[in-house]
Scaffold this motif. Structure first.
Motif, PDB file in Angstrom:
ATOM      1  N   LEU A  40       0.850  -1.196   0.000  1.00 21.11           N
ATOM      2  CA  LEU A  40       0.000   0.000   0.000  1.00 21.11           C
ATOM      3  C   LEU A  40       0.884   1.244   0.000  1.00 21.11           C
ATOM      4  O   LEU A  40       0.488   2.295  -0.498  1.00 21.11           O
ATOM      5  CB  LEU A  40      -0.926   0.005   1.218  1.00 21.11           C
ATOM      6  N   ASP A  58       1.085  -0.653  -5.913  1.00 18.68           N
ATOM      7  CA  ASP A  58       0.457  -0.466  -4.601  1.00 18.68           C
ATOM      8  C   ASP A  58      -0.943  -1.086  -4.559  1.00 18.68           C
ATOM      9  O   ASP A  58      -1.754  -0.748  -3.711  1.00 18.68           O
ATOM     10  CB  ASP A  58       0.409   1.023  -4.230  1.00 18.68           C
ATOM     11  N   ASP A  59      -1.216  -2.004  -5.517  1.00 20.48           N
ATOM     12  CA  ASP A  59      -2.511  -2.678  -5.534  1.00 20.48           C
ATOM     13  C   ASP A  59      -2.263  -4.179  -5.354  1.00 20.48           C
ATOM     14  O   ASP A  59      -1.882  -4.888  -6.289  1.00 20.48           O
ATOM     15  CB  ASP A  59      -3.203  -2.396  -6.886  1.00 20.48           C
ATOM     16  N   THR A  76       1.917  -9.015   4.510  1.00 16.29           N
ATOM     17  CA  THR A  76       1.155  -7.884   5.046  1.00 16.29           C
ATOM     18  C   THR A  76       0.776  -8.230   6.485  1.00 16.29           C
ATOM     19  O   THR A  76       0.862  -9.395   6.884  1.00 16.29           O
ATOM     20  CB  THR A  76      -0.141  -7.679   4.242  1.00 16.29           C
TER      21      THR A  76
END
Ligand SMILES: NC(=O)C1=CN([C@@H]2O[C@H](COP(=O)(O)OP(=O)(O)OC[C@H]3O[C@@H](n4cnc5c(N)ncnc54)[C@H](O)[C@@H]3O)[C@@H](O)[C@H]2O)C=CC1
Ligand SMILES: O=C1[C@@H](O)[C@H](O)[C@@H](O)[C@H](O)[C@H]1O
Length: 338
Positions: A40, A58-59, A76
């Motif tokens: 992100l 960033d996706d 993440t």
């Protein structure tokens, strides 16, 4: 995939752990390369991808759907895992998912059921202690019953400091989840109930954090595992486990290494953090996952292990609230994991 093809990995989440894995894939693991790095924070993604010839974005879902990607390394934070794991399952991509599989048992079970519907195990959970040489040795000793049956495991899990936003429940779901998995694996049985005690709070703990805590886990056969979790101990990273068995004890994590004697003092060093202490375990974990993922599979703890650990830590969070023992509620194990 032929022997000459490299496994093309999407790294999603490029913070402390993701950046460490990026270095590992680019520098120390053969048969694989970074194909896409996504975070992100585009800055974090660019930093981790530096020097690699790969897509950067960033996706995270775009990374999962990138046709130039064969496998995903998911680093993440835990709350983002479910959505991305379900997307990987839709594509049938092998995944190495950093622990925890997800932070709670309902979401973990949804992942398990989606994988069971796919019909093959494609998700490996990053419980790296299973690849640490000392832990592997301890597991072999316990399996061989050389010391007799295990009666208790005394564990200490200490971090120098906790990151901003770290909460009481994360001490269980993010930290003690390692001991939940380690205990299930070492002892070869399920944990049935959990209790949490709160010693006097360290004055050095961040506002609102009850640090340290003492987590007790009882297994189906009656073995008790105690875990001191202390995430602001200040002096470094320590992970210890002492198995007390009928005919002896065995200790992992005693900080061996070089002991120096000089100018009236003696001693060694303490690891700064997990990257330091478990570097070799992460290397072996990723190397073996890459080899298995090239054939579409896994070689390590699976989604059921991730779910079972989440069920244990969820019981721990309930026990934090009540002060008593909380039962671990496990769904029926699908045939894929038997
Ligand atoms: N096996 C082990 O010993 C360790 C495992 N971990 C696990 O690794 C994972 C990451 O932890 P850290 O690296 O310490 O966290 P971190 O906070 O340093 O990094 C997380 C990164 O993910 C990014 N991010 C957050 N949500 C995202 C999303 N939805 N999509 C894409 N990027 C997103 C953030 O921008 C950040 O760059 C966690 O699951 C954690 O539990 C962390 C430390 C050690
Ligand atoms: O997995 C890890 C972190 O996410 C967790 O927050 C730390 O407490 C653990 O020591 C580390 O190994």
């Amino acid at each position: 995939m032929t022997d000459r093809d490299e496994l093309r990995i999407a790294l999603i989440g490029a913070g402390r752990m993701g950046a460490d894995h990026a270095r590992r894939i680019s520098g120390r693991i053969s048969g694989a390369r970074l194909a896409h790095v996504s975070d992100l924070s585009l800055d974090n993604a660019k930093r981790a991808a530096a020097g690699a010839d790969c897509a950067v974005g960033d996706d995270p879902l775009a990374a999962v759907h990138d046709p130039g990607v064969d496998a995903v390394l998911l680093a993440t934070p835990g709350p983002a895992h479910e959505e991305l794991l379900l997307a990987c399952l839709e594509r049938g991509l092998p995944v190495l998912c950093e622990k925890p599989l997800t932070p709670d048992s309902d979401s973990a079970l949804r992942v398990v059921r989606a994988e069971a519907a796919l019909g093959r195990r494609t998700i490996q959970v990053g419980f790296m202690r299973r690849f640490d040489p000392e832990y592997v040795h301890l597991k072999a000793l316990l399996d061989a019953r050389e010391l007799g049956a295990p009666l208790t495991l005394h564990c200490a899990h200490r971090n120098a400091s906790s990151p901003p936003g770290f909460s009481d429940d994360m001490m269980i779901t993010d930290s003690v989840v390692h001991e939940a998995d380690t205990a299930r694996w070492l002892l070869g049985e399920e944990i049935t109930e959990v209790s949490v005690l709160r010693p006097r709070r360290s004055a050095l703990a961040p506002e609102g954090l009850a640090d340290p805590q003492l987590v007790l886990m009882r297994t189906a056969s009656g073995t008790i595992v105690d875990v001191e979790i202390f995430v602001n101990c200040g002096f470094g990273y320590q992970v210890r486990c002492e198995a007390v068995c009928e005919r002896g004890t065995a200790l992992v994590g005693a900080d061996h290494g070089v002991l120096r004697h000089t100018a009236g003092t003696w001693g060694g060093t303490v690891a700064a953090d997990f990257r330091d202490r478990f570097e070799r375990a992460y290397d072996d974990e990723v190397r073996r996952w890459v080899a298995a993922a090239r054939d579409g599979g896994i070689d390590g703890p699976d989604a059921w292990d991730g779910y079972a650990a989440a069920a244990v830590t969820e019981a721990g969070v309930r026990a934090q609230a009540t002060g008593g023992w909380a039962e671990v509620r496990l769904a029926e194990r699908p045939p894929l994991y038997r």
